[in-house]
Scaffold this motif. Structure first.
Motif, short mmCIF file in Angstrom:
data_model
loop_
_atom_site.label_atom_id
_atom_site.label_comp_id
_atom_site.label_asym_id
_atom_site.label_seq_id
_atom_site.Cartn_x
_atom_site.Cartn_y
_atom_site.Cartn_z
N THR A 70 4.67 3.39 6.60
CA THR A 70 5.23 3.60 7.80
C THR A 70 6.40 4.81 6.96
OG1 THR A 70 5.65 1.14 8.67
CG2 THR A 70 6.47 2.63 9.88
N THR A 233 12.08 4.16 14.07
CA THR A 233 12.51 3.61 12.27
C THR A 233 13.89 2.71 11.71
OG1 THR A 233 13.33 6.06 12.37
CG2 THR A 233 11.45 5.67 10.85
N PHE A 367 9.36 -3.83 10.29
CA PHE A 367 8.15 -3.79 9.36
C PHE A 367 6.60 -3.84 10.73
CE2 PHE A 367 10.58 -1.47 6.39
CZ PHE A 367 10.03 -0.12 6.99
N GLU A 370 3.33 -2.82 11.16
CA GLU A 370 2.43 -2.81 9.93
C GLU A 370 2.46 -4.81 9.12
OE1 GLU A 370 4.96 -0.03 7.27
OE2 GLU A 370 3.61 -1.00 5.35
#
Ligand code: TMP
Length: 397
Positions: A70, A233, A367, A370
């Motif tokens: 990512t 993020t 995350f 992911e």
């Protein structure tokens, strides 16, 4: 005036994973009190007593920004975007880590600043001019000796780590060309309040920024914010675009919109932060209760991602290997070591979470997408994730 609103108790340095947990290592472990303050004058949220950066950014620094797919994609995309938008002739990155952003630039057109020697060596070997130093006035003066000014200065997850922001921004002002842009991204205070992600506070996050606080601080160094991006993020970050006060850039609609949203959210009011502190206390209670309940039922619980963020949670909630058996992490130099403060063993991630695990606490909750993709087998066989954001809950298939 700085007013304290949150006490996250005694905490270790998040980056200091222990090689072994013998008596000597445990005795030498460094702890400090992690308390968080709100500055009623400029609205900045900061730790009350930052740790000495020389203790944190050593030649054994463990974090590798390129570990996650990512992040690799995010850095390559922002590098392209900035080059297309601003067409910089010369750029600089402050806090270049293992070169994940830098790699997208021509070697002759960018220089790097990275105080952790083990990381600086990586980008030096790749052929990028890297100053193995902390960003401060003296380094800025040294860099300026070659008479060049920079059209783009970029920094990700670094500016918020620096205690003295006035010196940092003054030094950026000096190094930037007249129409140059300073782009920096760090975790966002608005997201911390929304997600109840108190684990954004740890020794390295000396400040957590909002647009209103950053605007006030930059002004003191003759800089201004002209654009902003909200990013997903690190569980919610802001990318600020700043320039010299008298440059051609004018504040975008996004800047005006976010400013009024922050005022609505109460980011300028101490009471907002006091209310957040109450939610944090409740989150701690709920997490401990859930882990104890699972333990009583004989469930096997581990943690996923030996993150700095989870060090704050484990130490604040007093969670050790009695409640979390071990932590899985894909970073080689964290594996086989123990988490700071609570000393939970870090094991290497395998193709999939081992079959005997019932629950995995999401230390790397930012995350989630992911991880869910990677761990589909775990979820399909009935494995569950636990998260604390925005409140304690169980995630199943
Ligand atoms: P960060 O939140 O500070 O970037 O750290 C993420 C940590 O989580 C890092 O040590 C790598 C680890 N991790 C895994 O072990 N497996 C994963 O699938 C992901 C996304 C991260």
């Amino acid at each position: 005036m700085k007013k304290k609103f949150l006490n996250l108790l005694n905490q270790p340095i998040t980056n200091s994973y222990l090689k072994s947990i013998d008596k000597k290592n445990i005795k030498n472990e460094y702890f400090y009190n992690l308390s968080v303050t709100f500055n009623t004058k400029n609205f900045l949220v900061s730790l009350s007593k930052p740790v000495d950066p020389k203790k944190q950014y050593t030649d054994k620094y463990a974090h590798r920004a390129s570990q996650s797919l990512t992040m690799q994609k995010a850095f390559s995309s922002v590098a392209k975007k900035l080059q297309n938008r601003f067409k910089p002739k010369l750029s600089m990155e402050i806090g270049s880590n293992d070169g994940v952003f830098l790699k997208n630039f021509d070697k002759k057109k960018i220089v790097a600043v990275e105080p952790c020697l083990n990381l600086a060596r990586i980008t030096q070997k790749l052929g990028y001019k890297t100053y193995p130093k902390f960003w401060n006035k003296s380094l800025a003066n040294k860099i300026l000796k070659n008479k060049k000014k920079y059209d783009l200065i970029y920094s990700a997850n670094t500016i918020s780590h620096i205690p003295n922001l006035k010196e940092t921004f003054d030094s950026i002002y000096k190094t930037l060309s007249d129409e140059g842009v300073f782009v920096f991204e760090d975790p966002y205070m608005g997201s911390v309040l929304k997600m109840n992600s108190y684990d954004q506070f740890y020794d390295e996050h000396v400040h957590v920024f909002s647009l209103i606080a950053i605007s006030n601080l930059l002004k003191e160094s003759n800089l201004k914010v002209f654009d902003v991006d909200l990013l997903s993020t690190h569980g919610g970050s802001t990318r600020f675009y700043a320039s010299k006060f008298n440059s051609k850039y004018k504040p975008s609609k996004k800047v005006k919109k976010l400013k009024s949203r922050e005022i609505k959210q109460g980011l300028d009011k101490f009471l907002t932060y006091k209310k957040f502190a109450i939610r944090v206390k409740n989150s701690k209670k709920d997490l401990i209760n859930l882990l104890k309940k699972l333990k009583a039922k004989g469930k096997k619980v581990i943690s996923y991602g030996a993150t700095y963020k989870s060090a704050t949670i484990f130490n604040y909630c007093n969670i050790g290997s009695d409640l979390i058996e071990y932590v899985l992490d894909s970073t080689k130099n964290k594996q086989g070591k123990y988490t700071p403060g609570k000393h939970i063993l870090i094991k290497p991630s395998q193709d999939s979470i081992p079959k005997d695990v019932d629950y995995a606490f999401l230390g790397a909750w930012n995350f989630l997408k992911e991880i869910k993709k990677k761990e589909i087998k775990f979820l399909k066989r009935g494995g569950k994730f636990i998260t604390h954001v925005p409140k304690i809950k169980i995630i199943s298939f």
